[in-house]
Design an enzyme around this catalytic site. Sequence first.
Site, short mmCIF file in Angstrom:
data_model
loop_
_atom_site.label_atom_id
_atom_site.label_comp_id
_atom_site.label_asym_id
_atom_site.label_seq_id
_atom_site.Cartn_x
_atom_site.Cartn_y
_atom_site.Cartn_z
N ALA A 8 -70.38 -50.92 -1.50
CA ALA A 8 -68.22 -50.17 -1.26
C ALA A 8 -67.40 -51.08 -1.70
O ALA A 8 -66.10 -51.36 -0.76
CB ALA A 8 -68.18 -50.42 0.83
N GLY A 9 -67.38 -51.03 -2.75
CA GLY A 9 -66.22 -52.00 -3.88
C GLY A 9 -65.01 -51.38 -3.72
O GLY A 9 -64.98 -50.32 -2.52
N ALA A 10 -64.05 -51.76 -4.74
CA ALA A 10 -63.12 -50.70 -4.73
C ALA A 10 -63.35 -49.57 -4.88
O ALA A 10 -63.21 -48.59 -4.28
CB ALA A 10 -61.95 -51.01 -6.37
N MET A 11 -64.07 -48.70 -5.82
CA MET A 11 -64.63 -47.31 -6.12
C MET A 11 -65.72 -46.64 -4.80
O MET A 11 -64.86 -45.47 -4.57
CB MET A 11 -65.49 -47.18 -7.30
N ASN A 103 -69.61 -47.68 -14.74
CA ASN A 103 -69.99 -47.66 -16.54
C ASN A 103 -71.14 -48.70 -16.79
O ASN A 103 -71.24 -49.61 -16.41
CB ASN A 103 -68.38 -49.02 -16.44
N LYS A 185 -66.99 -43.57 -22.26
CA LYS A 185 -65.87 -44.35 -21.64
C LYS A 185 -67.28 -46.28 -21.70
O LYS A 185 -65.95 -46.94 -21.11
CB LYS A 185 -66.44 -43.96 -20.45
N ASN A 189 -63.88 -48.41 -22.13
CA ASN A 189 -64.05 -50.07 -21.60
C ASN A 189 -64.34 -51.01 -22.32
O ASN A 189 -64.32 -52.87 -22.27
CB ASN A 189 -65.03 -49.84 -20.61
N SER A 258 -61.09 -54.78 -14.58
CA SER A 258 -61.64 -55.37 -13.39
C SER A 258 -63.00 -56.10 -14.08
O SER A 258 -62.81 -56.66 -12.88
CB SER A 258 -62.75 -53.21 -13.00
N GLU A 270 -69.26 -56.86 -16.04
CA GLU A 270 -70.06 -56.15 -16.65
C GLU A 270 -69.88 -55.99 -17.88
O GLU A 270 -70.47 -55.20 -19.01
CB GLU A 270 -69.86 -54.77 -16.22
P1 NAD Z 1 -65.60 -53.87 -6.86
O1 NAD Z 1 -65.55 -55.70 -8.42
O2 NAD Z 1 -64.16 -53.06 -6.65
O3 NAD Z 1 -66.67 -54.55 -6.09
C1 NAD Z 1 -67.19 -54.95 -7.17
C2 NAD Z 1 -68.90 -55.33 -5.97
O4 NAD Z 1 -67.82 -57.20 -5.92
C3 NAD Z 1 -68.30 -54.94 -4.56
O5 NAD Z 1 -70.13 -55.41 -3.59
C4 NAD Z 1 -67.55 -55.33 -3.70
O6 NAD Z 1 -67.20 -55.76 -2.50
C5 NAD Z 1 -68.16 -57.40 -4.09
N1 NAD Z 1 -66.12 -57.95 -4.08
C6 NAD Z 1 -65.11 -57.52 -4.30
N2 NAD Z 1 -63.89 -57.91 -4.38
C7 NAD Z 1 -64.70 -58.87 -4.26
C8 NAD Z 1 -64.12 -60.89 -3.52
N3 NAD Z 1 -62.70 -60.67 -3.31
N4 NAD Z 1 -65.36 -61.31 -2.91
C9 NAD Z 1 -66.73 -61.90 -2.89
N5 NAD Z 1 -66.78 -59.96 -3.19
C10 NAD Z 1 -65.51 -59.11 -3.31
O7 NAD Z 1 -66.61 -52.96 -7.77
P2 NAD Z 1 -66.01 -51.70 -8.50
O8 NAD Z 1 -64.65 -51.94 -9.56
O9 NAD Z 1 -65.89 -50.88 -7.63
O10 NAD Z 1 -66.89 -51.12 -9.75
C11 NAD Z 1 -68.07 -50.66 -9.32
C12 NAD Z 1 -68.92 -48.74 -10.62
O11 NAD Z 1 -67.88 -48.71 -10.80
C13 NAD Z 1 -68.68 -50.55 -11.57
O12 NAD Z 1 -69.35 -49.50 -12.38
C14 NAD Z 1 -67.24 -49.77 -12.53
O13 NAD Z 1 -66.88 -50.66 -13.90
C15 NAD Z 1 -67.27 -48.77 -12.49
N6 NAD Z 1 -65.78 -48.05 -11.72
C16 NAD Z 1 -64.63 -49.14 -11.34
C17 NAD Z 1 -63.38 -48.02 -11.41
C18 NAD Z 1 -62.22 -49.16 -11.22
O14 NAD Z 1 -61.19 -48.91 -11.22
N7 NAD Z 1 -62.62 -50.23 -10.25
C19 NAD Z 1 -63.29 -46.86 -12.20
C20 NAD Z 1 -63.73 -45.88 -13.15
C21 NAD Z 1 -65.61 -47.05 -12.46
#
Ligand code: NAD
Length: 309
Positions: A8-11, A103, A185, A189, A258, A270
């Site tokens: 449950a990160g950003a995406m 990604n 992609k 990236n 990211s 990554e």
């Molecule tokens: P993210 O970096 O937002 O989160 C990844 C993990 O890190 C999660 O478990 C989150 O809870 C943790 N995290 C985030 N901030 C933190 C902090 N300050 N301290 C401790 N833990 C923390 O991940 P994302 O960007 O959603 O990416 C997930 C997948 O989706 C990846 O493969 C990425 O390449 C891909 N993706 C991302 C985006 C984007 O815009 N973010 C777009 C398309 C694809």
Amino acid sequence: MNIVIVGAGAMGSRVGSALYKNDYHVQLIDDWEEHVEAIQQNGLMVINEKGKEQVYIPAHLPKDCAGEVDLLIILTKSTKTESMMKSCLHLISERTQVLTLQNGLGNIEVLTKYVSKEQLFVGVTTYSAKLSGPGMVEAFGSGKTEIMDVTGQQKEEAERIIQIFNHSAIHAIISENIIKSIWNKVAFNSVMNPLCTLTKSSAGVIGTYCHFYEIIDPILDEIIKVAEVEGIELNKKYITETIIAALNPSMSGSHLSSMYQDIQRGQPTEIEYLNGALLKKGELNQIPMPYNRLLYHLIKMLERGNGQP
Ligand code: NAD
């Protein structure tokens, strides 16, 4: 339908909250305790063009989530695919469909260690998002999500997943060639993430540098050669146009990559699934990749400075 978002990160937060708001039974799983607690206590704050909204979506640490899941959507960073899958095995049966929207190269290989190819669906999305703190996601702009099943035999099931996304205002279509889309992609990236990270700049800023195209050209040439020996024909003009579109501040041009955010947070990037994975394929096929090698090692040095191995 019981849907669980793993990561449950950003995406994951963006996709999960969109589905939840459209009445799907969705739960988030993440291993960042502060984030999970914030969502449990106050809901997930979603910030977008319309303003701010609290979405009271269930969120758990992996061990606290129970029950059989129909659709598991993997949105961890590729660095955590394996460890998160291991901690979610109790949620997966032979009926569970698993969709990765991550990604990078290598996620399919990891996921097929845990579920059959018939259960596996793969997607690529141009939507973006950013976690601005525990329990808080910025979900601006729109995009397109391509989805396909891995075997090519489950098109109807893929269509059903696509319907869920479109019903939740996440534009999704069946992919004509998902492996090619993943490589497109990866190419994007592998050029933009390291360059933005090393220069601590947004795409919009590096794109204004007068020698920008001289720099990206040889990086892309190497990637296209590797793709070719893997049987994937990438179109340099198409990838360059995607990069140009991303320089526009109204797209993602003003966002920090990211990868840079990972470095700032002291987390692994990554890079192993982007330039690192490409280098391994280049070595196997005797393709020299000096530009990608340099980017790879510079990012590894930054990770090392952050205490990563
Ligand atoms: P993210 O970096 O937002 O989160 C990844 C993990 O890190 C999660 O478990 C989150 O809870 C943790 N995290 C985030 N901030 C933190 C902090 N300050 N301290 C401790 N833990 C923390 O991940 P994302 O960007 O959603 O990416 C997930 C997948 O989706 C990846 O493969 C990425 O390449 C891909 N993706 C991302 C985006 C984007 O815009 N973010 C777009 C398309 C694809």
